[in-house]
Design a protein around this motif. Sequence first.
Motif, short mmCIF file in Angstrom:
data_model
loop_
_atom_site.label_atom_id
_atom_site.label_comp_id
_atom_site.label_asym_id
_atom_site.label_seq_id
_atom_site.Cartn_x
_atom_site.Cartn_y
_atom_site.Cartn_z
N ALA A 9 -12.05 -4.09 -0.33
CA ALA A 9 -11.50 -3.81 1.00
C ALA A 9 -10.12 -3.16 0.88
CB ALA A 9 -11.41 -5.10 1.81
N ASN A 10 -9.32 -3.62 -0.06
CA ASN A 10 -8.00 -3.03 -0.26
C ASN A 10 -8.11 -1.57 -0.72
OD1 ASN A 10 -6.80 -5.52 0.37
ND2 ASN A 10 -6.89 -6.19 -1.76
N LEU A 11 -9.04 -1.30 -1.63
CA LEU A 11 -9.24 0.07 -2.10
C LEU A 11 -9.71 0.98 -0.95
CD1 LEU A 11 -10.87 -0.58 -5.57
CD2 LEU A 11 -8.82 0.79 -5.17
N ALA A 12 -10.57 0.46 -0.10
CA ALA A 12 -11.04 1.26 1.04
C ALA A 12 -9.89 1.60 1.97
CB ALA A 12 -12.14 0.50 1.79
N ALA A 13 -8.99 0.65 2.22
CA ALA A 13 -7.82 0.92 3.06
C ALA A 13 -6.92 1.96 2.41
CB ALA A 13 -7.05 -0.37 3.32
N ILE A 14 -6.73 1.87 1.10
CA ILE A 14 -5.89 2.83 0.39
C ILE A 14 -6.48 4.23 0.48
CG2 ILE A 14 -5.08 3.51 -1.90
CD1 ILE A 14 -4.85 0.45 -2.50
N ASP A 15 -7.79 4.33 0.33
CA ASP A 15 -8.46 5.63 0.43
C ASP A 15 -8.24 6.24 1.81
OD1 ASP A 15 -10.00 7.77 -0.46
OD2 ASP A 15 -11.88 6.84 0.17
N ARG A 16 -8.37 5.42 2.86
CA ARG A 16 -8.17 5.93 4.22
C ARG A 16 -6.74 6.40 4.43
NH1 ARG A 16 -11.16 1.27 5.47
NH2 ARG A 16 -9.31 0.19 6.24
N VAL A 17 -5.78 5.61 4.00
CA VAL A 17 -4.39 5.97 4.27
C VAL A 17 -3.96 7.17 3.43
CG1 VAL A 17 -3.21 4.47 2.59
CG2 VAL A 17 -2.13 4.96 4.78
N MET A 18 -4.51 7.31 2.22
CA MET A 18 -4.19 8.50 1.42
C MET A 18 -4.74 9.76 2.08
SD MET A 18 -4.47 7.34 -2.56
CE MET A 18 -3.99 8.98 -3.10
N GLY A 19 -5.92 9.65 2.68
CA GLY A 19 -6.46 10.78 3.41
C GLY A 19 -5.57 11.17 4.57
N GLU A 20 -5.09 10.18 5.31
CA GLU A 20 -4.19 10.44 6.44
C GLU A 20 -2.88 11.06 5.95
OE1 GLU A 20 -3.55 7.22 9.14
OE2 GLU A 20 -5.62 6.53 8.99
N ALA A 21 -2.35 10.51 4.86
CA ALA A 21 -1.07 11.01 4.34
C ALA A 21 -1.20 12.46 3.89
CB ALA A 21 -0.60 10.13 3.18
N ALA A 22 -2.29 12.77 3.20
CA ALA A 22 -2.50 14.15 2.74
C ALA A 22 -2.65 15.09 3.93
CB ALA A 22 -3.74 14.21 1.84
N ALA A 23 -3.40 14.67 4.94
CA ALA A 23 -3.58 15.50 6.13
C ALA A 23 -2.26 15.70 6.87
CB ALA A 23 -4.61 14.86 7.05
N GLY A 24 -1.37 14.72 6.77
CA GLY A 24 -0.06 14.82 7.43
C GLY A 24 0.97 15.59 6.65
N GLY A 25 0.61 16.10 5.47
CA GLY A 25 1.52 16.95 4.71
C GLY A 25 2.37 16.24 3.68
N ALA A 26 2.06 14.97 3.37
CA ALA A 26 2.84 14.24 2.38
C ALA A 26 2.66 14.85 0.99
CB ALA A 26 2.42 12.77 2.36
N ALA A 27 3.71 14.78 0.19
CA ALA A 27 3.64 15.21 -1.20
C ALA A 27 3.28 14.05 -2.13
CB ALA A 27 4.98 15.81 -1.64
N MET A 28 3.61 12.82 -1.69
CA MET A 28 3.40 11.65 -2.53
C MET A 28 3.25 10.44 -1.62
SD MET A 28 5.64 10.50 -5.83
CE MET A 28 5.11 9.17 -6.92
N ALA A 29 2.37 9.53 -2.01
CA ALA A 29 2.16 8.29 -1.27
C ALA A 29 2.66 7.11 -2.09
CB ALA A 29 0.68 8.10 -0.95
N PHE A 30 3.23 6.12 -1.40
CA PHE A 30 3.76 4.92 -2.05
C PHE A 30 3.10 3.70 -1.44
CE2 PHE A 30 6.87 8.14 -2.80
CZ PHE A 30 7.50 7.82 -3.99
N LEU A 31 2.56 2.83 -2.29
CA LEU A 31 1.89 1.60 -1.87
C LEU A 31 2.79 0.40 -2.20
CD1 LEU A 31 -1.68 2.36 -3.29
CD2 LEU A 31 -0.81 2.83 -0.99
N PRO A 32 2.52 -0.76 -1.61
CA PRO A 32 3.34 -1.94 -1.88
C PRO A 32 2.93 -2.69 -3.14
CG PRO A 32 1.73 -2.46 -0.22
CD PRO A 32 1.56 -1.00 -0.52
N GLU A 33 3.73 -3.64 -3.49
CA GLU A 33 3.41 -4.55 -4.59
C GLU A 33 2.07 -5.22 -4.32
OE1 GLU A 33 5.56 -8.25 -6.97
OE2 GLU A 33 6.01 -7.96 -4.85
N MET A 34 1.28 -5.39 -5.38
CA MET A 34 -0.03 -6.06 -5.31
C MET A 34 -0.93 -5.43 -4.25
SD MET A 34 -0.12 -8.24 -7.70
CE MET A 34 0.96 -9.12 -8.84
#
Length: 272
Positions: A9-34
């Motif tokens: 479930a955590n990996l699925a959330a990360i995949d979704r948010v990375m897609g949003e970040a890339a679509a929004g023009g981000a150069a790099m994404a940062f995730l939290p501890e654990m």
Amino acid sequence: MTSGIDPAANLAAIDRVMGEAAAGGAAMAFLPEMSLLLDRDRARSATHIVREADSPWPTALQAMAQKHGLWLHSGSMPLLADDGARRVNRSHVIAADGSIRARYDKIHMFDVTLPSGENWQESAAYAGGDAITVVDTPLGLLGLSICYDLRFPELYRALVDRGATLIAIPAAFTVSTGEAHWHVLMRARAIETGCHIVAAAQCGTHGDGRETYGHSLAVDPWGKVLADAGTKGDAGNGGYALSYAPIAGAAADGARQAIPLARSRANRNIAL
């Protein structure tokens, strides 16, 4: 993020948010501890925690970085140390081509008894790292640290001495310590180093019962807060909230020219 006890479930959330970040023009994404697994039940979590060479998690994140064309700081994940004796709390920096460019194991263990009555003994299960890490990224030279490392300014001075202009501090801060110290310590680390600080944070009520403070932050080298995710991102909001922050390389140069800490320190070498 509001990471839980189910890595899939955590990996699925990360995949979704990375897609949003890339679509929004981000150069790099940062995730939290654990980000991959947040579970204080050591017996239950043990079924997922293996040596990096045997873990599917880094490979999954590499594939996501390549899929979305985005650099990624993994926050951190729990893995077994190579000797298998204890765990390590490890960050990865992954390039947009999917290659792992750096690793960092959290140095300082969270062994505390808080005024709230909470007791944490991270060293009972985790071994601290012994290496300082700086890596080249599209945003500049990135120094790596994790959560409780925040309270040891000598680490951040060492990162700056190795060229860092940007520092990652992924965290899963308790609510009580977050309310007291989170913003002031993040701004202090930015000001005293002349670096941008990016601190992705866990937030909300998690599957293992703990609560974390949230307020993912980006702070510029002058101490100005560029982004604050607040306390959004609990499980009812899809498990994450996405914030954007501009990282201007010239800001570090400007802050360091205005207040030349490195030069002043070099001119006052005294024995204490």
